[in-house]
Design a protein around this motif. Structure first.
Motif, PDB file in Angstrom:
ATOM      1  N   GLY A  82       0.810  -1.207   0.000  1.00  0.00           N
ATOM      2  CA  GLY A  82       0.000   0.000   0.000  1.00  0.00           C
ATOM      3  C   GLY A  82       0.849   1.264   0.000  1.00  0.00           C
ATOM      4  N   SER A  83       0.442   2.236   0.786  1.00  0.00           N
ATOM      5  CA  SER A  83       1.085   3.552   0.746  1.00  0.00           C
ATOM      6  C   SER A  83       2.472   3.597   1.366  1.00  0.00           C
ATOM      7  CB  SER A  83       0.191   4.598   1.410  1.00  0.00           C
ATOM      8  OG  SER A  83      -0.906   4.888   0.566  1.00  0.00           O
ATOM      9  N   LEU A  84       2.955   2.479   1.909  1.00  0.00           N
ATOM     10  CA  LEU A  84       4.379   2.432   2.252  1.00  0.00           C
ATOM     11  C   LEU A  84       5.210   2.587   0.981  1.00  0.00           C
ATOM     12  CD1 LEU A  84       4.605  -0.500   4.850  1.00  0.00           C
ATOM     13  CD2 LEU A  84       3.961   1.877   5.225  1.00  0.00           C
ATOM     14  N   SER A  85       4.591   2.305  -0.165  1.00  0.00           N
ATOM     15  CA  SER A  85       5.267   2.474  -1.455  1.00  0.00           C
ATOM     16  C   SER A  85       5.683   3.922  -1.695  1.00  0.00           C
ATOM     17  CB  SER A  85       4.335   2.036  -2.597  1.00  0.00           C
ATOM     18  OG  SER A  85       3.851   0.733  -2.410  1.00  0.00           O
ATOM     19  N   PRO A 114       3.381   3.324  -8.056  1.00  0.00           N
ATOM     20  CA  PRO A 114       4.199   4.265  -7.272  1.00  0.00           C
ATOM     21  C   PRO A 114       3.529   4.764  -5.993  1.00  0.00           C
ATOM     22  CG  PRO A 114       4.315   4.801  -9.606  1.00  0.00           C
ATOM     23  CD  PRO A 114       3.227   3.787  -9.459  1.00  0.00           C
ATOM     24  N   SER A 115       2.200   4.789  -5.965  1.00  0.00           N
ATOM     25  CA  SER A 115       1.514   5.274  -4.769  1.00  0.00           C
ATOM     26  C   SER A 115       1.127   4.166  -3.811  1.00  0.00           C
ATOM     27  CB  SER A 115       0.249   6.052  -5.148  1.00  0.00           C
ATOM     28  OG  SER A 115      -0.735   5.196  -5.704  1.00  0.00           O
ATOM     29  N   GLY A 116       1.012   2.917  -4.296  1.00  0.00           N
ATOM     30  CA  GLY A 116       0.528   1.901  -3.374  1.00  0.00           C
ATOM     31  C   GLY A 116       0.696   0.456  -3.783  1.00  0.00           C
ATOM     32  N   GLY A 117       1.438   0.146  -4.849  1.00  0.00           N
ATOM     33  CA  GLY A 117       1.426  -1.201  -5.372  1.00  0.00           C
ATOM     34  C   GLY A 117       2.674  -2.033  -5.218  1.00  0.00           C
ATOM     35  N   ILE A 118       3.686  -1.555  -4.505  1.00  0.00           N
ATOM     36  CA  ILE A 118       4.925  -2.325  -4.360  1.00  0.00           C
ATOM     37  C   ILE A 118       4.687  -3.558  -3.489  1.00  0.00           C
ATOM     38  CG2 ILE A 118       7.211  -2.242  -3.236  1.00  0.00           C
ATOM     39  CD1 ILE A 118       7.515   0.570  -4.401  1.00  0.00           C
ATOM     40  N   VAL A 119       5.388  -4.637  -3.802  1.00  0.00           N
ATOM     41  CA  VAL A 119       5.319  -5.894  -3.058  1.00  0.00           C
ATOM     42  C   VAL A 119       6.582  -6.035  -2.218  1.00  0.00           C
ATOM     43  CG1 VAL A 119       5.287  -8.419  -3.253  1.00  0.00           C
ATOM     44  CG2 VAL A 119       3.866  -7.015  -4.783  1.00  0.00           C
ATOM     45  N   SER A 120       6.418  -6.411  -0.939  1.00  0.00           N
ATOM     46  CA  SER A 120       7.583  -6.585  -0.072  1.00  0.00           C
ATOM     47  C   SER A 120       7.225  -7.529   1.074  1.00  0.00           C
ATOM     48  CB  SER A 120       8.055  -5.220   0.465  1.00  0.00           C
ATOM     49  OG  SER A 120       9.321  -5.330   1.096  1.00  0.00           O
ATOM     50  N   GLY A 138      -0.494  24.325  -1.425  1.00  0.00           N
ATOM     51  CA  GLY A 138       0.104  24.704  -0.149  1.00  0.00           C
ATOM     52  C   GLY A 138      -0.659  24.157   1.029  1.00  0.00           C
ATOM     53  N   GLN A 139      -1.902  23.712   0.807  1.00  0.00           N
ATOM     54  CA  GLN A 139      -2.700  23.106   1.861  1.00  0.00           C
ATOM     55  C   GLN A 139      -2.664  21.587   1.721  1.00  0.00           C
ATOM     56  OE1 GLN A 139      -6.610  25.011   2.516  1.00  0.00           O
ATOM     57  NE2 GLN A 139      -6.033  26.474   0.928  1.00  0.00           N
ATOM     58  N   PHE A 140      -2.598  20.881   2.849  1.00  0.00           N
ATOM     59  CA  PHE A 140      -2.478  19.419   2.807  1.00  0.00           C
ATOM     60  C   PHE A 140      -3.769  18.795   2.287  1.00  0.00           C
ATOM     61  CE2 PHE A 140      -2.584  15.085   4.208  1.00  0.00           C
ATOM     62  CZ  PHE A 140      -1.271  14.667   4.094  1.00  0.00           C
ATOM     63  N   ARG A 141      -3.628  17.953   1.294  1.00  0.00           N
ATOM     64  CA  ARG A 141      -4.710  17.099   0.810  1.00  0.00           C
ATOM     65  C   ARG A 141      -4.073  15.849   0.218  1.00  0.00           C
ATOM     66  NH1 ARG A 141     -10.227  17.957  -0.714  1.00  0.00           N
ATOM     67  NH2 ARG A 141     -11.004  16.202  -1.959  1.00  0.00           N
ATOM     68  N   TYR A 142      -4.293  14.728   0.875  1.00  0.00           N
ATOM     69  CA  TYR A 142      -3.648  13.477   0.489  1.00  0.00           C
ATOM     70  C   TYR A 142      -3.983  13.138  -0.964  1.00  0.00           C
ATOM     71  CZ  TYR A 142      -1.688   8.834   1.385  1.00  0.00           C
ATOM     72  OH  TYR A 142      -0.901   7.709   1.377  1.00  0.00           O
ATOM     73  N   SER A 143      -2.969  12.773  -1.737  1.00  0.00           N
ATOM     74  CA  SER A 143      -3.174  12.540  -3.162  1.00  0.00           C
ATOM     75  C   SER A 143      -2.376  11.343  -3.651  1.00  0.00           C
ATOM     76  CB  SER A 143      -2.782  13.780  -3.968  1.00  0.00           C
ATOM     77  OG  SER A 143      -2.870  13.520  -5.358  1.00  0.00           O
ATOM     78  N   ASN A 144      -3.065  10.231  -3.882  1.00  0.00           N
ATOM     79  CA  ASN A 144      -2.418   9.091  -4.516  1.00  0.00           C
ATOM     80  C   ASN A 144      -2.002   9.422  -5.940  1.00  0.00           C
ATOM     81  OD1 ASN A 144      -2.597   7.056  -2.418  1.00  0.00           O
ATOM     82  ND2 ASN A 144      -4.794   7.038  -2.776  1.00  0.00           N
ATOM     83  N   LEU A 145      -2.860  10.137  -6.644  1.00  0.00           N
ATOM     84  CA  LEU A 145      -2.556  10.482  -8.029  1.00  0.00           C
ATOM     85  C   LEU A 145      -1.278  11.299  -8.129  1.00  0.00           C
ATOM     86  CD1 LEU A 145      -3.182  10.612 -11.039  1.00  0.00           C
ATOM     87  CD2 LEU A 145      -4.754  12.513 -10.569  1.00  0.00           C
ATOM     88  N   GLY A 146      -1.043  12.196  -7.174  1.00  0.00           N
ATOM     89  CA  GLY A 146       0.185  12.980  -7.196  1.00  0.00           C
ATOM     90  C   GLY A 146       1.424  12.093  -7.209  1.00  0.00           C
ATOM     91  N   TYR A 147       1.401  11.016  -6.422  1.00  0.00           N
ATOM     92  CA  TYR A 147       2.548  10.101  -6.381  1.00  0.00           C
ATOM     93  C   TYR A 147       2.631   9.244  -7.643  1.00  0.00           C
ATOM     94  CZ  TYR A 147       4.853  11.035  -2.005  1.00  0.00           C
ATOM     95  OH  TYR A 147       5.611  11.620  -1.033  1.00  0.00           O
ATOM     96  N   ASP A 148       1.485   8.893  -8.203  1.00  0.00           N
ATOM     97  CA  ASP A 148       1.524   8.135  -9.456  1.00  0.00           C
ATOM     98  C   ASP A 148       2.129   8.976 -10.580  1.00  0.00           C
ATOM     99  OD1 ASP A 148       0.396   5.919  -8.241  1.00  0.00           O
ATOM    100  OD2 ASP A 148      -1.646   6.574  -8.675  1.00  0.00           O
ATOM    101  N   LEU A 149       1.820  10.262 -10.589  1.00  0.00           N
ATOM    102  CA  LEU A 149       2.427  11.155 -11.583  1.00  0.00           C
ATOM    103  C   LEU A 149       3.923  11.307 -11.331  1.00  0.00           C
ATOM    104  CD1 LEU A 149      -0.359  13.887 -11.775  1.00  0.00           C
ATOM    105  CD2 LEU A 149       0.139  12.109 -13.470  1.00  0.00           C
ATOM    106  N   GLU A 181      -9.258 -10.389  -6.670  1.00  0.00           N
ATOM    107  CA  GLU A 181      -8.667 -11.023  -7.845  1.00  0.00           C
ATOM    108  C   GLU A 181      -7.880 -10.051  -8.707  1.00  0.00           C
ATOM    109  OE1 GLU A 181     -11.853 -12.924  -9.874  1.00  0.00           O
ATOM    110  OE2 GLU A 181     -12.259 -14.353  -8.252  1.00  0.00           O
ATOM    111  N   ARG A 182      -8.278  -8.786  -8.696  1.00  0.00           N
ATOM    112  CA  ARG A 182      -7.593  -7.805  -9.533  1.00  0.00           C
ATOM    113  C   ARG A 182      -6.715  -6.914  -8.678  1.00  0.00           C
ATOM    114  NH1 ARG A 182     -12.366  -5.670 -13.640  1.00  0.00           N
ATOM    115  NH2 ARG A 182     -12.840  -7.709 -14.595  1.00  0.00           N
ATOM    116  N   PRO A 183      -5.412  -6.893  -8.914  1.00  0.00           N
ATOM    117  CA  PRO A 183      -4.532  -6.005  -8.157  1.00  0.00           C
ATOM    118  C   PRO A 183      -4.735  -4.551  -8.574  1.00  0.00           C
ATOM    119  CG  PRO A 183      -3.314  -7.067  -9.916  1.00  0.00           C
ATOM    120  CD  PRO A 183      -4.702  -7.661  -9.935  1.00  0.00           C
ATOM    121  N   LEU A 184      -4.027  -3.665  -7.939  1.00  0.00           N
ATOM    122  CA  LEU A 184      -4.069  -2.265  -8.345  1.00  0.00           C
ATOM    123  C   LEU A 184      -3.651  -2.125  -9.801  1.00  0.00           C
ATOM    124  CD1 LEU A 184      -2.387  -0.432  -5.330  1.00  0.00           C
ATOM    125  CD2 LEU A 184      -4.783  -0.328  -5.976  1.00  0.00           C
TER     126      LEU A 184
END
Length: 350
Positions: free
Chosen positions: A76-79, A221-227, A141-152, A212-215
């Motif tokens: 997940g977001s540890l990625s 980059p935002s949440g799909g690494i395996v470890s 400048g204001q905090f808003r969590y963004s998965n898409l930002g990390y994917d970009l 059945e379907r992964p991310l």
């Protein structure tokens, strides 16, 4: 009713036998019994997980369900901290700057974003990005969590590094001796993991069903690494206790925004939360993706890592229940660390 009670007692017995075995791994100073008690006393939901507490210079504490010991998980977001490190390595090489605009590398981004946000704001979730087809959520400048930002950012890493994200991550994992970690790709999908714990999600009615379907590939980059727990402990040693990841970790570890959180207000750096606890500074993050949840913390004054990985994404309508066991394990570790002397090798923030 009797059948339900017997199943509950069977689960408790299963954990008890496993935890007695795990107790043989006890650290020379960490007490394993409080963690045993915490896990055995949980009644709000089962715990199909793998827990590792890794102190520097002492034997690790290991707790795992019999099905999950030593397995791999989608983290997940540890990625996000992996993605942040890959970008900051490119910054150290002078190939990109945190003040750069994302459209310098991705010219097809929405016109209304252009000239308004920086890569640094994408790292600390103050860009306001919520969706490609929507304007920024609020003033940058204001905090808003963004998965898409990390994917970009993952796409920018590919363009600047001139190699696929998965290849750049693989090189970093090799550097940190993380032999059971990878960023999924079309050539090496999640299903290729040799020891992957199969993911499940909990429906609102409490039934657990297979995922059945992964991310999607774009979300790695935002949440799909395996470890695995042991690999993530190796990652923390590599990041915090060496210069293998970054020559200067300041840009990754120094908070530049604040995140409202169930633990209170936390500083947010680059893919990492930062807090002051009774055990000193804590770097942390959690993750929630279909089929998996995770928590990882690190205490630099004691050189101790905590990793918790589960292969069930519990129904998200009650997040204190979802992460309740994780939070109690974290709190118990902080309690024990607070009563121990600071590491002799600690000379301030790494």
């Amino acid at each position: 009713m009797l059948t339900v009670r017997l199943r509950y007692l069977a689960r408790r017995l299963s954990w008890l036998l496993l935890l007695v075995t795990a107790g043989s791994h006890a650290s020379s100073w960490l007490s394993s019994q409080p963690f045993h008690t915490l896990m055995l006393s949980q009644t709000e939901r089962p715990f199909p997980g793998d827990v590792l507490i890794s102190p520097e210079g002492a034997t690790e504490l290991v707790f795992a369900s019999s099905d999950n010991a030593g397995q791999q998980f989608v983290i997940g977001s540890l990625s996000k901290q992996i993605t942040a490190a890959l970008l900051l390595r490119l910054v150290e090489q002078g190939r990109v700057n945190l003040t750069d605009r994302p459209e310098q590398y991705l010219p097809d981004l929405p016109e209304q974003w252009q000239g308004r946000i920086t890569l640094g704001q994408m790292l600390n979730h103050t860009s306001g990005i919520i969706a490609l087809n929507r304007p920024l959520a609020e003033q940058p400048g204001q905090f808003r969590y963004s998965n898409l930002g990390y994917d970009l950012l993952g796409q920018i890493i590919e363009k600047v590094g001139q190699r696929p994200y998965a290849e750049q991550a693989k090189a970093l994992f090799y550097l940190c001796d993380m032999r059971h970690s990878f960023a999924p790709s079309q050539r090496h999908p999640v299903s290729a993991a040799a020891r992957l714990a199969p993911g499940e999600r909990e429906r609102q009615d409490g039934k657990r069903v297979a995922v059945e379907r992964p991310l999607p590939q774009a979300s790695v980059p935002s949440g799909g690494i395996v470890s695995s727990t042991s690999d993530l402990a190796a990652w923390n040693r590599c990041l915090y206790q060496s210069d293998k990841v970054l020559a200067d970790t300041g840009s990754m570890l120094n908070p530049t925004s604040q995140r409202p959180h169930r633990w209170g207000k936390l500083g947010y750096a680059s893919g990492l939360q930062v807090a002051e606890t009774d055990a000193g500074i804590e770097y942390s993050h959690s993750g929630y993706v279909p089929g998996y949840i995770s928590t990882m913390t690190y205490y630099p004054e004691h050189k101790v890592t905590l990793v918790i990985l589960e292969n069930v994404s519990w129904y998200p309508g009650d997040m204190p229940r979802v992460f309740g066991i994780h939070d109690r394990i974290r709190n118990e570790l902080i309690r024990q660390l607070a009563s121990k002397p600071i590491s002799k090798d600690f000379h301030g923030q790494p």
